[in-house]
Structures are given as C-alpha cells and as structure tokens.
Design a protein around this motif. Structure first.
Motif, PDB file in Angstrom:
ATOM      1  N   CYS A 116      38.949 -57.936 -35.915  1.00  0.00           N
ATOM      2  CA  CYS A 116      38.621 -58.783 -34.768  1.00  0.00           C
ATOM      3  C   CYS A 116      38.909 -58.067 -33.454  1.00  0.00           C
ATOM      4  O   CYS A 116      38.108 -58.132 -32.504  1.00  0.00           O
ATOM      5  CB  CYS A 116      39.410 -60.084 -34.841  1.00  0.00           C
ATOM      6  SG  CYS A 116      38.881 -61.178 -36.188  1.00  0.00           S
ATOM      7  N   GLN A 117      40.041 -57.380 -33.383  1.00  0.00           N
ATOM      8  CA  GLN A 117      40.407 -56.683 -32.153  1.00  0.00           C
ATOM      9  C   GLN A 117      39.385 -55.611 -31.805  1.00  0.00           C
ATOM     10  O   GLN A 117      38.981 -55.472 -30.655  1.00  0.00           O
ATOM     11  CB  GLN A 117      41.794 -56.058 -32.312  1.00  0.00           C
ATOM     12  CG  GLN A 117      42.287 -55.352 -31.059  1.00  0.00           C
ATOM     13  CD  GLN A 117      43.672 -54.738 -31.261  1.00  0.00           C
ATOM     14  OE1 GLN A 117      44.240 -54.801 -32.353  1.00  0.00           O
ATOM     15  NE2 GLN A 117      44.215 -54.136 -30.219  1.00  0.00           N
ATOM     16  N   ARG A 118      38.954 -54.866 -32.800  1.00  0.00           N
ATOM     17  CA  ARG A 118      37.985 -53.798 -32.549  1.00  0.00           C
ATOM     18  C   ARG A 118      36.646 -54.354 -32.064  1.00  0.00           C
ATOM     19  O   ARG A 118      36.033 -53.817 -31.145  1.00  0.00           O
ATOM     20  CB  ARG A 118      37.784 -52.985 -33.822  1.00  0.00           C
ATOM     21  CG  ARG A 118      38.952 -52.068 -34.160  1.00  0.00           C
ATOM     22  CD  ARG A 118      38.723 -51.373 -35.485  1.00  0.00           C
ATOM     23  NE  ARG A 118      39.767 -50.394 -35.774  1.00  0.00           N
ATOM     24  CZ  ARG A 118      39.874 -49.742 -36.919  1.00  0.00           C
ATOM     25  NH1 ARG A 118      38.988 -49.981 -37.903  1.00  0.00           N
ATOM     26  NH2 ARG A 118      40.849 -48.865 -37.101  1.00  0.00           N
ATOM     27  N   PHE A 119      36.197 -55.431 -32.685  1.00  0.00           N
ATOM     28  CA  PHE A 119      34.890 -55.977 -32.296  1.00  0.00           C
ATOM     29  C   PHE A 119      34.959 -56.644 -30.931  1.00  0.00           C
ATOM     30  O   PHE A 119      34.092 -56.431 -30.078  1.00  0.00           O
ATOM     31  CB  PHE A 119      34.412 -56.986 -33.343  1.00  0.00           C
ATOM     32  CG  PHE A 119      33.052 -57.552 -33.043  1.00  0.00           C
ATOM     33  CD1 PHE A 119      31.908 -56.916 -33.494  1.00  0.00           C
ATOM     34  CD2 PHE A 119      32.917 -58.726 -32.306  1.00  0.00           C
ATOM     35  CE1 PHE A 119      30.648 -57.416 -33.205  1.00  0.00           C
ATOM     36  CE2 PHE A 119      31.660 -59.250 -32.012  1.00  0.00           C
ATOM     37  CZ  PHE A 119      30.527 -58.589 -32.463  1.00  0.00           C
ATOM     38  N   LEU A 120      35.970 -57.476 -30.713  1.00  0.00           N
ATOM     39  CA  LEU A 120      36.060 -58.240 -29.477  1.00  0.00           C
ATOM     40  C   LEU A 120      36.408 -57.382 -28.271  1.00  0.00           C
ATOM     41  O   LEU A 120      36.239 -57.821 -27.123  1.00  0.00           O
ATOM     42  CB  LEU A 120      37.082 -59.366 -29.640  1.00  0.00           C
ATOM     43  CG  LEU A 120      36.736 -60.402 -30.727  1.00  0.00           C
ATOM     44  CD1 LEU A 120      37.865 -61.404 -30.892  1.00  0.00           C
ATOM     45  CD2 LEU A 120      35.435 -61.111 -30.392  1.00  0.00           C
ATOM     46  N   ALA A 121      36.872 -56.151 -28.512  1.00  0.00           N
ATOM     47  CA  ALA A 121      37.167 -55.249 -27.393  1.00  0.00           C
ATOM     48  C   ALA A 121      35.890 -54.722 -26.746  1.00  0.00           C
ATOM     49  O   ALA A 121      35.927 -54.215 -25.614  1.00  0.00           O
ATOM     50  CB  ALA A 121      38.021 -54.083 -27.887  1.00  0.00           C
ATOM     51  N   ARG A 122      34.787 -54.853 -27.430  1.00  0.00           N
ATOM     52  CA  ARG A 122      33.516 -54.372 -26.882  1.00  0.00           C
ATOM     53  C   ARG A 122      32.810 -55.527 -26.178  1.00  0.00           C
ATOM     54  O   ARG A 122      32.413 -56.497 -26.828  1.00  0.00           O
ATOM     55  CB  ARG A 122      32.627 -53.814 -27.988  1.00  0.00           C
ATOM     56  CG  ARG A 122      33.205 -52.564 -28.650  1.00  0.00           C
ATOM     57  CD  ARG A 122      32.352 -52.147 -29.849  1.00  0.00           C
ATOM     58  NE  ARG A 122      32.481 -53.106 -30.955  1.00  0.00           N
ATOM     59  CZ  ARG A 122      31.859 -52.980 -32.129  1.00  0.00           C
ATOM     60  NH1 ARG A 122      31.050 -51.953 -32.344  1.00  0.00           N
ATOM     61  NH2 ARG A 122      32.029 -53.889 -33.074  1.00  0.00           N
ATOM     62  N   PRO A 123      32.629 -55.466 -24.873  1.00  0.00           N
ATOM     63  CA  PRO A 123      31.976 -56.581 -24.158  1.00  0.00           C
ATOM     64  C   PRO A 123      30.496 -56.679 -24.526  1.00  0.00           C
ATOM     65  O   PRO A 123      29.850 -55.694 -24.858  1.00  0.00           O
ATOM     66  CB  PRO A 123      32.158 -56.197 -22.680  1.00  0.00           C
ATOM     67  CG  PRO A 123      32.309 -54.707 -22.680  1.00  0.00           C
ATOM     68  CD  PRO A 123      33.015 -54.365 -23.961  1.00  0.00           C
ATOM     69  N   VAL A 124      30.002 -57.898 -24.489  1.00  0.00           N
ATOM     70  CA  VAL A 124      28.592 -58.150 -24.795  1.00  0.00           C
ATOM     71  C   VAL A 124      27.795 -58.189 -23.500  1.00  0.00           C
ATOM     72  O   VAL A 124      28.128 -58.934 -22.577  1.00  0.00           O
ATOM     73  CB  VAL A 124      28.430 -59.487 -25.555  1.00  0.00           C
ATOM     74  CG1 VAL A 124      26.959 -59.809 -25.768  1.00  0.00           C
ATOM     75  CG2 VAL A 124      29.168 -59.429 -26.881  1.00  0.00           C
ATOM     76  N   ASN A 125      26.764 -57.380 -23.417  1.00  0.00           N
ATOM     77  CA  ASN A 125      25.889 -57.349 -22.245  1.00  0.00           C
ATOM     78  C   ASN A 125      24.519 -57.887 -22.637  1.00  0.00           C
ATOM     79  O   ASN A 125      23.676 -57.168 -23.167  1.00  0.00           O
ATOM     80  CB  ASN A 125      25.771 -55.924 -21.709  1.00  0.00           C
ATOM     81  CG  ASN A 125      24.847 -55.830 -20.504  1.00  0.00           C
ATOM     82  OD1 ASN A 125      24.522 -56.855 -19.884  1.00  0.00           O
ATOM     83  ND2 ASN A 125      24.419 -54.630 -20.164  1.00  0.00           N
ATOM     84  N   CYS A 126      24.294 -59.166 -22.390  1.00  0.00           N
ATOM     85  CA  CYS A 126      23.026 -59.778 -22.787  1.00  0.00           C
ATOM     86  C   CYS A 126      21.843 -59.195 -22.033  1.00  0.00           C
ATOM     87  O   CYS A 126      20.726 -59.133 -22.565  1.00  0.00           O
ATOM     88  CB  CYS A 126      23.088 -61.288 -22.570  1.00  0.00           C
ATOM     89  SG  CYS A 126      24.264 -62.130 -23.682  1.00  0.00           S
ATOM     90  N   ASP A 127      22.069 -58.748 -20.800  1.00  0.00           N
ATOM     91  CA  ASP A 127      20.977 -58.156 -20.029  1.00  0.00           C
ATOM     92  C   ASP A 127      20.484 -56.854 -20.649  1.00  0.00           C
ATOM     93  O   ASP A 127      19.346 -56.436 -20.424  1.00  0.00           O
ATOM     94  CB  ASP A 127      21.430 -57.899 -18.592  1.00  0.00           C
ATOM     95  CG  ASP A 127      21.701 -59.189 -17.835  1.00  0.00           C
ATOM     96  OD1 ASP A 127      21.094 -60.211 -18.215  1.00  0.00           O
ATOM     97  OD2 ASP A 127      22.507 -59.174 -16.889  1.00  0.00           O
ATOM     98  N   GLY A 128      21.353 -56.206 -21.428  1.00  0.00           N
ATOM     99  CA  GLY A 128      20.969 -54.938 -22.034  1.00  0.00           C
ATOM    100  C   GLY A 128      19.850 -55.070 -23.050  1.00  0.00           C
ATOM    101  O   GLY A 128      19.185 -54.077 -23.377  1.00  0.00           O
ATOM    102  N   PHE A 129      19.604 -56.294 -23.544  1.00  0.00           N
ATOM    103  CA  PHE A 129      18.515 -56.485 -24.508  1.00  0.00           C
ATOM    104  C   PHE A 129      17.149 -56.574 -23.835  1.00  0.00           C
ATOM    105  O   PHE A 129      16.124 -56.484 -24.498  1.00  0.00           O
ATOM    106  CB  PHE A 129      18.764 -57.758 -25.325  1.00  0.00           C
ATOM    107  CG  PHE A 129      19.918 -57.643 -26.277  1.00  0.00           C
ATOM    108  CD1 PHE A 129      19.766 -56.998 -27.494  1.00  0.00           C
ATOM    109  CD2 PHE A 129      21.156 -58.169 -25.954  1.00  0.00           C
ATOM    110  CE1 PHE A 129      20.830 -56.892 -28.384  1.00  0.00           C
ATOM    111  CE2 PHE A 129      22.224 -58.072 -26.837  1.00  0.00           C
ATOM    112  CZ  PHE A 129      22.062 -57.428 -28.039  1.00  0.00           C
ATOM    113  N   LYS A 130      17.155 -56.781 -22.495  1.00  0.00           N
ATOM    114  CA  LYS A 130      15.901 -56.846 -21.725  1.00  0.00           C
ATOM    115  C   LYS A 130      14.931 -57.849 -22.339  1.00  0.00           C
ATOM    116  O   LYS A 130      13.767 -57.564 -22.598  1.00  0.00           O
ATOM    117  CB  LYS A 130      15.253 -55.467 -21.633  1.00  0.00           C
ATOM    118  CG  LYS A 130      16.133 -54.428 -20.929  1.00  0.00           C
ATOM    119  CD  LYS A 130      15.445 -53.078 -20.839  1.00  0.00           C
ATOM    120  CE  LYS A 130      16.348 -52.079 -20.129  1.00  0.00           C
ATOM    121  NZ  LYS A 130      15.715 -50.733 -20.035  1.00  0.00           N
TER     122      LYS A 130
END
Length: 407
Positions: free
Chosen positions: A360-374
């Motif tokens: 969980c720590q490894r995954f949640l440490a990466r922020p999600v950028n919804c704009d990156g999906f264009k």
C-alpha cells in the motif's frame, strides 16, 4: 453422412472444383443459384402464388443447403412449399396486404446448427426478428441483409461469426435490439453504431480493439454491454450524456485506463454499473452517491485509491457494492451494512484480508495525475488499420474448415 464423406465434400468445395452434375433431374431443377440479382430456380412442380412465400422458399432452401450440421433435426421438415410450417419460421400477415402471409421471423435459438448465412436470406425482406442464439454459424453477415428494412431484433449471439463489425447492420432503419456477443468480430466499433435508434447494444465477448468512439453519449439505449473486448483509452466522459435512457452499463474487462469520470454520476436512471477488471485509477467520485436508482455497483480489480464516500454506501436502492482488489485507503462505516459488499485486498486498516502495508505504501506514494490521460480531447484518434478484409468466399471456406475441426 459419415464424417469422412463430409470432409471430402468440404475439401472439394475449398479447391474450387465445379460441382458434378447430379443424375437426378428433379434435384437439378431444385438447385438454387447464387443471389446476385439473377433469377433463382424453384422446383417447377411447386405452385407458390404468393411472391413473398416464394421468396421465403428460395431463401430457406438455400440456407438449408448451406448448413453442415443440424444435430437436433430442427430443419428436418424444411421440405415443400409450405414454409410457414417450417420449424423456427414465423409467418404473419403483411402490413400492406393483411390477407397475404409473409415470413416475418426466424427463431433457431439453441439449435447448435453449423453452417453459414447465404446471400439468399436477403429475399426475406419482411423479417422483423432473427434469433440465432447458440448455434455454430460462422463466416460473415451477408450484405443482402440491407433489404431487411423491417428488421427489429437481430440476435446472432454465441456463434462463430468473424470479421470486422458488419456495416450492413448500420443500414437497418427499424433495428432496435442488436446482440452480437460471444463471436469473433474484431477491429473498431463504428461511430454510427451509437447514432442509431437502438434500445439495446450487446457486443461483449468479441475481439474489438479500438478506443470507444467519442460520440458514445449520443446513444439512447437502455442497456449497453461492451465487456470482455480489447478496447483501449479512457472511460468516456460522454457516457454521462445518456442519463435520460440508460439503465445498465457494463464495461467489464475492456482494457480501459483512466480516472473515473465524474460525469457518469449524471446517469440518474442507472441501476447497474460495472467497470470491474480494468485499469481505472484515482478516486471513486463522491457524486456517485447521487445515483439513487443504482442497485449494483462494481469497480473491483482496478487501481483506484482514496476514500469511499459515506453517501455512496447510503444509496437507498444499493444492494451490492463490490470494490475489492483496489487500493482504497479509507472506507465507510455504512458499507458493511449493505446486503452484499466486497472490500478485500485494499488498504483499509480496520478491515480483514487487505494488502500488506508495504504494498500500500509503495502504490499510494505515487500521485495520480488524471490530466495525464488526456481524456478530454475533442475527437478520438482512429486506430491503425491492422485488419485485412477477406473476400466473402475466402471467409466462408475458412468457416467450413473451422466447423469440421470443431465437430
């Protein structure tokens, strides 16, 4: 017919050898020509005054000749001119001439019949329904289906049809129900499909591989099932435009990867929403809790995270909420009160059967950028054309071999 004889007969056709002349002259008179606009042979001993039933006889006899296997003998009584007594054939008075019968429907569901669809079926221009569910028909859909201006229901599901999406289906003005699931269709879904006046679209369990058309929201269907295909790209935000009519939306295992569009919360009449087994990331929008008609919600086996809002689990009609195998880190005390729910393999500290703290720590440490999906681009880029179009003759020959191998 022995299997060895059937095999030799098929190879004979595949090698393009001309058919031998039969010794039986009556059989020769009954043999049908290919439907290419020229006159078609009818047994001269049969007196069929009704031209519509005459066409029915020609079409159905041609179809029977194209069948390789009928294990339940459904077409055993497809003999003679009285086509209205053929098993699976439905006759009804014509709208123009109430005292004149016509072939109005074909229902061979669960017949396990093997074969292909001949061009002569285009002579059945009064058909309002075709039900061929659970057979072994293969090859392509004849272009002559364009003659079926009254066709209302078309169910070709659970067969072995192949090729790209049959464009002839886009030219049927009366079509309301389309079911081509569990076949081998591939390529892209045409944009025009979502501009037709359909009530239901079932194309699941095929090999479609395009991005979903950006005009999908123009459709006014009540049910749309696209599951188990190889689509790519975003979950279309345009789905939210279908709020007036859509009751069920099923996108299981479609290969979609993006954030969950909040526009889906506009589907106020939706009762079933299933986006499980995709690559959806980010949070489940709080606005989903405003979908008061929702009964089934499934977002399992994605990569979603964040908090499950209380109002989602408090939807008054919600009976089943499945969100296991994600990375949600904060749940709602209301969720366990639902009749059915599943939340294992998340990152919920107070719940059993969760992921490890390190995962969980490894995954949640990466922020999600919804704009990156264009995902908000105005037009979906067309996919590269990877599929070779086969000639119908070649496709049907392959169909014959395939049917023999599977026998």
């Amino acid at each position: 017919m022995k299997p060895s004889h059937l095999f030799l007969c098929t190879i004979f056709l595949l090698l393009n050898v001309s058919r031998a002349t039969d010794d039986d002259p009556d059989l020769q008179r009954r043999r049908l020509l290919s439907y290419q606009g020229e006159p078609l042979a009818v047994d001269p001993r049969l007196n069929i005054g009704n031209p519509r039933l005459r066409n029915g006889y020609i079409a159905l006899q041609a179809w029977k000749e194209s069948m390789l296997s009928d294990p339940h003998n459904i077409t055993a009584n497809w003999i003679g001119h009285d086509v209205c007594n053929y098993t699976g054939v439905i006759c009804w008075p014509t709208p123009e001439f109430p005292h004149e019968l016509t072939v109005a429907g074909i229902d061979l569901n669960h017949g396990d019949i093997a074969g292909s669809l001949p061009n002569e079926l285009g002579l059945l221009y009064d058909l309002s329904l075709i039900h061929l569910n659970s057979n072994r028909f293969c090859g392509t859909i004849p272009r002559t289906f364009v003659n079926m201006k009254r066709l209302h229901e078309l169910d070709l599901s659970n067969n072995r049809f192949a090729g790209t999406f049959p464009r002839v289906m886009l030219q049927l003005p009366s079509l309301r129900y389309l079911d081509i699931r569990f076949n081998e269709f591939e390529g892209e879904l045409p944009r025009k499909l979502f501009e037709l006046d359909l009530d239901a679209i079932f194309v699941n369990n095929n090999r479609f591989s395009s991005a979903l058309p950006d005009n999908i929201g123009k459709s006014r269907v009540s049910v749309i099932v696209l599951a188990n295909n190889n689509f790519r790209g975003c979950v279309p935000a345009g789905l939210g435009e279908m709020g007036e009519t859509l009751n069920e939306l099923i996108l299981i295992n479609t290969g979609l990867s993006s954030c969950f569009p909040s526009e889906i919360s506009k589907l106020k009449n939706l009762t079933v929403l299933d986006l499980s087994n995709n690559q959806i990331v980010g949070e489940l929008p709080r606005a989903i809790g405003e979908m008061n008609m929702l009964e089934q919600l499934n977002v399992a086996h994605n990569m979603m995270s964040g908090k499950i809002a209380d109002q989602i689990c408090e939807i008054p009609n919600l009976d089943n909420f499945v969100y296991d195998n994600n990375f949600f880190s904060e749940g709602s005390a209301s969720c366990p009160k639902l009749p059915k729910f599943a939340d294992k393999m998340n990152c919920l500290k107070e719940r059993p059967n969760q992921r490890s703290a390190l995962e969980c720590q490894r995954f949640l440490a990466r922020p999600v950028n919804c704009d990156g999906f264009k995902c908000n681009h105005s037009k979906t880029e067309p996919p590269p054309k990877l599929i070779k179009e086969f000639r119908e003759d070649d496709e049907r020959r392959l169909c014959l071999v395939f049917a023999l191998v599977r026998e």
